[in-house]
Write a protein that holds these residues in place. Sequence first.
Motif, mmCIF file in Angstrom:
data_model
loop_
_atom_site.group_PDB
_atom_site.id
_atom_site.type_symbol
_atom_site.label_atom_id
_atom_site.label_comp_id
_atom_site.label_asym_id
_atom_site.label_seq_id
_atom_site.Cartn_x
_atom_site.Cartn_y
_atom_site.Cartn_z
ATOM 1 N N UNK A 321 0.811 -1.215 0.000
ATOM 2 C CA UNK A 321 0.000 0.000 0.000
ATOM 3 C C UNK A 321 0.839 1.257 0.000
ATOM 4 N N UNK A 322 1.949 1.259 0.755
ATOM 5 C CA UNK A 322 2.825 2.426 0.779
ATOM 6 C C UNK A 322 3.445 2.694 -0.581
ATOM 7 N N UNK A 323 3.802 1.638 -1.288
ATOM 8 C CA UNK A 323 4.370 1.801 -2.635
ATOM 9 C C UNK A 323 3.341 2.426 -3.568
ATOM 10 N N UNK A 324 2.123 1.892 -3.545
ATOM 11 C CA UNK A 324 1.062 2.420 -4.417
ATOM 12 C C UNK A 324 0.710 3.844 -4.015
ATOM 13 N N UNK A 325 0.607 4.088 -2.717
ATOM 14 C CA UNK A 325 0.281 5.414 -2.215
ATOM 15 C C UNK A 325 1.310 6.449 -2.668
ATOM 16 N N UNK A 326 2.585 6.115 -2.521
ATOM 17 C CA UNK A 326 3.648 7.035 -2.924
ATOM 18 C C UNK A 326 3.625 7.272 -4.429
ATOM 19 N N UNK A 327 3.366 6.223 -5.179
ATOM 20 C CA UNK A 327 3.272 6.384 -6.634
ATOM 21 C C UNK A 327 2.141 7.345 -7.002
ATOM 22 N N UNK A 331 2.868 10.924 -8.914
ATOM 23 C CA UNK A 331 2.290 11.127 -10.250
ATOM 24 C C UNK A 331 1.063 12.024 -10.232
ATOM 25 N N UNK A 332 0.599 12.405 -9.028
ATOM 26 C CA UNK A 332 -0.586 13.245 -8.940
ATOM 27 C C UNK A 332 -1.864 12.529 -9.317
ATOM 28 N N UNK A 333 -1.911 11.206 -9.156
ATOM 29 C CA UNK A 333 -3.092 10.410 -9.518
ATOM 30 C C UNK A 333 -3.922 10.141 -8.268
ATOM 31 N N UNK A 334 -5.081 10.757 -8.197
ATOM 32 C CA UNK A 334 -5.951 10.588 -7.037
ATOM 33 C C UNK A 334 -6.447 9.158 -6.915
ATOM 34 N N UNK A 335 -6.787 8.518 -8.033
ATOM 35 C CA UNK A 335 -7.303 7.155 -7.974
ATOM 36 C C UNK A 335 -6.263 6.198 -7.414
ATOM 37 N N UNK A 336 -5.017 6.365 -7.839
ATOM 38 C CA UNK A 336 -3.933 5.513 -7.330
ATOM 39 C C UNK A 336 -3.703 5.799 -5.849
ATOM 40 N N UNK A 337 -3.762 7.062 -5.480
ATOM 41 C CA UNK A 337 -3.594 7.464 -4.088
ATOM 42 C C UNK A 337 -4.646 6.806 -3.198
ATOM 43 N N UNK A 338 -5.902 6.783 -3.636
ATOM 44 C CA UNK A 338 -6.980 6.193 -2.842
ATOM 45 C C UNK A 338 -6.820 4.676 -2.726
ATOM 46 N N UNK A 339 -6.436 4.028 -3.819
ATOM 47 C CA UNK A 339 -6.204 2.576 -3.762
ATOM 48 C C UNK A 339 -5.084 2.274 -2.775
ATOM 49 N N UNK A 340 -4.022 3.076 -2.836
ATOM 50 C CA UNK A 340 -2.933 2.889 -1.881
ATOM 51 C C UNK A 340 -3.392 3.077 -0.448
ATOM 52 N N UNK A 341 -4.305 4.033 -0.219
ATOM 53 C CA UNK A 341 -4.832 4.252 1.120
ATOM 54 C C UNK A 341 -5.622 3.057 1.631
ATOM 55 N N UNK A 342 -6.429 2.454 0.767
ATOM 56 C CA UNK A 342 -7.216 1.283 1.166
ATOM 57 C C UNK A 342 -6.303 0.122 1.554
ATOM 58 N N UNK A 343 -5.316 -0.161 0.713
ATOM 59 C CA UNK A 343 -4.417 -1.295 0.976
ATOM 60 C C UNK A 343 -3.565 -1.024 2.215
#
Length: 426
Positions: A321-327, A331-343
Amino acid sequence: MSSPTLPRPARADGTRTPPVTASAVAPPAPRASVARHRAGFWLVAAAFLATMAFSTAPAPLYPLYQAADGFSTFTVTIVFAAYAVGVALALVLAGHVSDWLGRRRVLLPAIALELVAGALFLSGTGLATLLVARFVSGLGVGMLTATATAHLHELHAAHRPGDAGRRPQVVAVVANIGGLGLGALVAGALAETGVAPLRLPYLVFVVLLLLGVAAVLVAPETVRRPAERPAYRPQRPRRTGGDPAAQLLAYTAAFASFAVFGVFTSVAPGFVGGTLHHASRLLAGLVVFVVFGAAAGVQAGTTRVRPATRLRAGVAAEAAGLVVLTAGMLTGRLDVFLVGGVVTGAGAGLLFAAGSATVAASAAPAERGEALAGLFLVAYLGLSLPAMGLGLLARVLPQATAMALLSGVLLVLLGALALGARRTRR
């Protein structure tokens, strides 16, 4: 001969509260009062939920405070740290006194402290006001969490004797961790209406807290006060007599899990509004909600899973989740940020559940409260220190870069935790 001890009610994270002697607990309710205990169970759960929800109401509003008074990101983390200090202090000083004072005699002052905090939030937006309000709110939460969880288990046992079902544990998780996420979501939605955004959320929660006071007054007491009150002393954080390596892993897991919670309830809403340029307060509340919602969901759904399995799964999930969140941040991608937050939230929930269960299992019954006090103190250091470090880094670096550095530190910590768990298992 000492009094026999009753089964220890589970906390919201799956751990056990300190044992209570049979002489201290009220006898089983007669058949005529079963309905009252059943209603009391849901009333206390509602009050628990409202109080925990209020404690995260300021999270989506921090960017508004920054705009109104020119706060920096670091100042926001200081305000948040005041809350963590209040919780830790109350856990040590009052987290155990309901065992002989009674559940309602601790729940009512705890909710009263939240009402005082609500009045402070309504009185102004200055830094001093926010610091005091957050500290007072932390004191109330520290008094309430273990007490409300124990009360739920005792009310359930009174109206369903002999039932070893998971209802009290699941309801406590939803009220505690789920309430933390729900409070941010509701406050963000109310602020999004544009009607007094720094007043309306607190007014609504003050009304809910007043209803919570009425609910606790109606609910039956489940603890019989002893004829001679025990001598008071604070809970002393201490290491128990179990495996030192396993306890060190538990403390590390608690620190790593609460580090995620601290970042999301302090800095993340500002990042969404600033770096990602999404000014919606509802969205800011949603960011906090998904993290705590995921943590509550995995805790409620894995109550029968072994702590070691939870630990391994939690390390893997939080790291991924931290890897996805940081990505998502870079990259400024809100959708990726939210997925990272869930994981990340799911992993944090598993880690804390594993750590607290390990400490509770290794402690002698008479020492369990003190052992868990030590765990919670470490956890609340994790809640505040990484968030403050992120705030300091954000003064000299872009927030996304600062979060990448913090994620790197947490990934190293998770790697050490995984290695330690593997050695302990061998």
